[in-house]
Design a protein around this motif. Structure first.
Motif, PDB file in Angstrom:
ATOM      1  N   GLN A   1      17.905  51.888  38.806  1.00 20.43           N
ATOM      2  CA  GLN A   1      18.410  51.486  37.495  1.00 20.43           C
ATOM      3  C   GLN A   1      19.750  52.135  37.164  1.00 20.43           C
ATOM      4  OE1 GLN A   1      15.391  52.448  38.162  1.00 20.43           O
ATOM      5  NE2 GLN A   1      14.076  50.709  37.679  1.00 20.43           N
ATOM      6  N   VAL A   2      20.041  53.285  37.789  1.00 20.32           N
ATOM      7  CA  VAL A   2      21.289  53.993  37.498  1.00 20.32           C
ATOM      8  C   VAL A   2      22.500  53.159  37.910  1.00 20.32           C
ATOM      9  CG1 VAL A   2      22.661  56.030  38.095  1.00 20.32           C
ATOM     10  CG2 VAL A   2      20.210  56.259  37.658  1.00 20.32           C
ATOM     11  N   SER A   3      22.373  52.440  39.014  1.00 17.90           N
ATOM     12  CA  SER A   3      23.501  51.669  39.545  1.00 17.90           C
ATOM     13  C   SER A   3      23.454  50.197  39.152  1.00 17.90           C
ATOM     14  CB  SER A   3      23.520  51.778  41.076  1.00 17.90           C
ATOM     15  OG  SER A   3      22.309  51.296  41.627  1.00 17.90           O
ATOM     16  N   SER A   4      22.513  49.810  38.302  1.00 18.98           N
ATOM     17  CA  SER A   4      22.326  48.390  38.002  1.00 18.98           C
ATOM     18  C   SER A   4      23.526  47.787  37.268  1.00 18.98           C
ATOM     19  CB  SER A   4      21.044  48.185  37.185  1.00 18.98           C
ATOM     20  OG  SER A   4      21.102  48.915  35.978  1.00 18.98           O
TER      21      SER A   4
ATOM     22  N   LEU B   1      16.414  39.094  36.400  1.00 11.97           N
ATOM     23  CA  LEU B   1      16.595  38.744  34.995  1.00 11.97           C
ATOM     24  C   LEU B   1      18.040  38.911  34.548  1.00 11.97           C
ATOM     25  CD1 LEU B   1      14.865  37.767  32.627  1.00 11.97           C
ATOM     26  CD2 LEU B   1      14.580  40.140  31.950  1.00 11.97           C
ATOM     27  N   ILE B   2      18.767  39.880  35.135  1.00 12.52           N
ATOM     28  CA  ILE B   2      20.152  40.087  34.718  1.00 12.52           C
ATOM     29  C   ILE B   2      21.136  39.314  35.601  1.00 12.52           C
ATOM     30  CG2 ILE B   2      19.631  42.357  33.789  1.00 12.52           C
ATOM     31  CD1 ILE B   2      20.922  43.603  36.226  1.00 12.52           C
ATOM     32  N   LEU B   3      20.706  38.895  36.783  1.00  9.44           N
ATOM     33  CA  LEU B   3      21.612  38.194  37.691  1.00  9.44           C
ATOM     34  C   LEU B   3      21.465  36.673  37.620  1.00  9.44           C
ATOM     35  CD1 LEU B   3      21.409  40.397  40.920  1.00  9.44           C
ATOM     36  CD2 LEU B   3      23.384  40.138  39.410  1.00  9.44           C
ATOM     37  N   LEU B   4      20.277  36.195  37.290  1.00  5.71           N
ATOM     38  CA  LEU B   4      20.011  34.755  37.309  1.00  5.71           C
ATOM     39  C   LEU B   4      19.907  34.232  35.881  1.00  5.71           C
ATOM     40  CD1 LEU B   4      17.271  34.711  40.116  1.00  5.71           C
ATOM     41  CD2 LEU B   4      19.746  34.410  40.375  1.00  5.71           C
ATOM     42  N   THR B   5      20.871  33.429  35.479  1.00  2.25           N
ATOM     43  CA  THR B   5      20.839  32.819  34.156  1.00  2.25           C
ATOM     44  C   THR B   5      20.613  31.313  34.227  1.00  2.25           C
ATOM     45  OG1 THR B   5      23.259  32.606  34.191  1.00  2.25           O
ATOM     46  CG2 THR B   5      22.336  34.586  33.167  1.00  2.25           C
ATOM     47  N   ASP B   6      20.680  30.746  35.408  1.00  2.00           N
ATOM     48  CA  ASP B   6      20.425  29.328  35.606  1.00  2.00           C
ATOM     49  C   ASP B   6      18.923  29.110  35.756  1.00  2.00           C
ATOM     50  OD1 ASP B   6      20.327  26.675  36.245  1.00  2.00           O
ATOM     51  OD2 ASP B   6      21.629  26.788  38.000  1.00  2.00           O
TER      52      ASP B   6
END
Length: 282
Positions: free
Chosen positions: A125-128, A219-224
């Motif tokens: 999570q630190v590098s997300s 959840l943060i990378l896929l918005t389609d």
């Protein structure tokens, strides 16, 4: 004396069997409740959240699930693509890295292994945030590649594979293959991989389950919506407290869990073999 010892052994075995059966039932119980709730209506679940017998609302729950834009087939394909790709990358390249740490005697081998272990202490999570910004700038959001390719670097798996090879690989086999003219990559693919089969199967189960259940990064990378995975679809099922259809939510969870059962039962026989063989050196 012998009869008393025999009776004591039988009593010990009986206690062990009872404890194992109890622990097995305790492990299966949450899944059974989930499967049964998938067949129950929202009112039944609100009245009694634990149901041990199936009800008659399975079809209606599925219709509600479909009406909530829950495309099980598309989510299954997306999750399967990501999980299989990530599992293959993690298992193959971690095995290759572990082989390099065992079979080759080079100057920076121990510092390199120490660095790999140090990476284990860094939470993902630190590098997300930085990872998302990097993917955004190179145009790889709404793409499965950022969820697959990073699996190549799996420090915990490299550690496990290295320990397994140190206990089970004889370097004489590698040297014999080199004398016979076998290339390094050919030696790894044809000789080393079969030796590592139990360890690879064990790690494949864990990696597949973790990748399948992964919610944060997708959840943060896929918005389609066409690229949503099963966990994302399930997370979007719950509306406000007055509109949530709990039966359909449980059905969505059941559809998400079923592939994990299939993978586990196909490869479970290798778990104990992989762990035990990795701890024994002949």
């Amino acid at each position: 004396m012998n009869k008393s010892m025999k009776g004591s052994r039988n009593l010990t075995k009986s206690i062990i069997y009872v404890v194992c059966i109890f622990l097995s039932l305790l492990s299966v119980f949450p899944f059974w409740v989930m499967f049964m709730n998938a067949t129950r209506g929202t009112f039944e679940i609100q009245q009694n959240s634990i149901g041990l017998v199936p009800s008659k609302f399975l079809v209606s729950n599925f219709l509600i699930l479909s009406g909530k834009s829950f495309n099980a087939a598309k989510g299954f394909i997306n999750s399967m693509t990501i999980s299989i790709g990530a599992t293959f990358c993690a298992v193959y390249f971690s095995s290759l890295t572990a082989y390099a740490l065992v079979a080759y005697n080079w100057k920076w081998r121990q510092p390199f292994f120490t660095f790999i272990l140090a990476v284990l202490m860094i939470p993902a999570q630190v590098s997300s945030i930085g990872f998302y910004q990097f993917m955004y700038h190179i145009g790889l959001t709404n793409n499965f590649l950022p969820l697959i390719l990073p699996a190549i670097a799996s420090p915990s798996m490299v550690f496990f594979m290295r320990q397994y090879l140190m206990a089970n690989l004889s370097l004489d086999i590698v040297n014999s293959a080199r004398i016979d003219g076998s290339g390094e990559l050919s030696t790894f693919n044809t000789i080393i991989l079969p030796i590592m089969k139990p360890a690879m199967a064990t790690q494949a189960i864990f990696t597949f389950v973790l990748s399948w259940n992964n919610l944060f990064l997708p959840l943060i990378l896929l918005t389609d919506s066409d690229k949503y995975t099963m966990p994302i679809m399930v997370s979007l099922l719950r509306g406000d407290i007055y509109k949530t259809e709990y039966g359909s939510v449980y059905l969505g969870l059941t559809l998400t869990v079923l592939p994990l059962f299939v993978v586990y039962f196909l490869l479970s026989k290798y778990i104990i073999a992989g762990v035990s063989l990795g701890a024994i050196k002949e």
